[in-house]
Design a protein around this motif. Sequence first.
Motif, PDB file in Angstrom:
ATOM      1  N   TYR A 103     -29.417 -14.713  38.803  1.00  0.00           N
ATOM      2  CA  TYR A 103     -29.241 -15.575  37.636  1.00  0.00           C
ATOM      3  C   TYR A 103     -30.179 -15.140  36.518  1.00  0.00           C
ATOM      4  O   TYR A 103     -31.188 -14.468  36.750  1.00  0.00           O
ATOM      5  N   ALA A 106     -33.130 -19.613  31.827  1.00  0.00           N
ATOM      6  CA  ALA A 106     -32.670 -20.536  30.786  1.00  0.00           C
ATOM      7  C   ALA A 106     -33.731 -20.689  29.703  1.00  0.00           C
ATOM      8  O   ALA A 106     -34.860 -20.238  29.844  1.00  0.00           O
ATOM      9  N   ALA A 120     -38.098 -24.702  31.261  1.00  0.00           N
ATOM     10  CA  ALA A 120     -36.895 -24.365  32.024  1.00  0.00           C
ATOM     11  C   ALA A 120     -37.315 -23.909  33.420  1.00  0.00           C
ATOM     12  O   ALA A 120     -38.408 -23.366  33.609  1.00  0.00           O
ATOM     13  N   THR A 121     -36.446 -24.134  34.385  1.00  0.00           N
ATOM     14  CA  THR A 121     -36.689 -23.690  35.756  1.00  0.00           C
ATOM     15  C   THR A 121     -35.510 -22.841  36.204  1.00  0.00           C
ATOM     16  O   THR A 121     -34.413 -23.356  36.424  1.00  0.00           O
ATOM     17  N   ASN A 124     -31.856 -23.474  34.979  1.00  0.00           N
ATOM     18  CA  ASN A 124     -31.775 -24.849  34.467  1.00  0.00           C
ATOM     19  C   ASN A 124     -32.602 -24.996  33.192  1.00  0.00           C
ATOM     20  O   ASN A 124     -33.818 -24.778  33.208  1.00  0.00           O
ATOM     21  N   SER A 127     -35.360 -29.670  28.818  1.00  0.00           N
ATOM     22  CA  SER A 127     -34.981 -30.706  27.853  1.00  0.00           C
ATOM     23  C   SER A 127     -36.014 -30.786  26.742  1.00  0.00           C
ATOM     24  O   SER A 127     -37.151 -30.362  26.899  1.00  0.00           O
ATOM     25  N   MET A 141     -28.496 -22.987  28.757  1.00  0.00           N
ATOM     26  CA  MET A 141     -28.418 -22.870  30.215  1.00  0.00           C
ATOM     27  C   MET A 141     -28.349 -21.398  30.636  1.00  0.00           C
ATOM     28  O   MET A 141     -27.697 -20.582  29.992  1.00  0.00           O
TER      29      MET A 141
END
Length: 205
Positions: A103, A106, A120-121, A124, A127, A141
């Motif tokens: 991946y 983000a 971000a993690t 994900n 916010s 994302m």
Amino acid sequence: GGAHAHSVIRVTPGSIFHLTVGAGGAGGTSPYTLSEGHGQNGGNTYISDSNNELLVVAEGGKGASFAWLSQGGSLGGNGGRYAASIGTVIHTGGKGGDAGSSYSGAGGGAGGRTHEGYNATGLNAGSAGSCYCGIPGAGGMGLNTTGSGTAAPNYENKGRGVIYAGGGGAGGFDSGWGTQIGGKGANGHIRIKEQQILGDIIGQT
């Protein structure tokens, strides 16, 4: 994501102020040279007076640093910093997510009026640290399928009276040897709100 800063500025008739909205940083465009693989930093958003003295500054977020997985993988950029911003209230931006083997990272969330932007993690997104439930200023994302990185939201929602701004873009992902560009960070935003301050009133007798 970019930082948030706000202050009360006293104005008098004829005062001149300069407003500069920082542009969101562009994503990396090519994995074959580090200079093109790295994401670009977001610009600072600031207000200055007629003497070019900085009155309010919200630092933009930093671009991601590119690296092949064999070298540890790409790392998400840091959010806009407290030390590089100016304001009565400052909230830092969230850090972008690091990429993994399956991946892309983000984007981090922008700092908001009430809280720091959230990190971000992985894929994900972070916010925004906002009084609007973390919706404006969220990062883009990450991806776990081949494609260009997701840009951070950057538009006005008039129905809710909010601006989506300041979040970090996500990295592109490719499971083979293709080239996928990173997502663009959102531009900054300046909001001016009138606030009348009443001074002492002395009656004449």
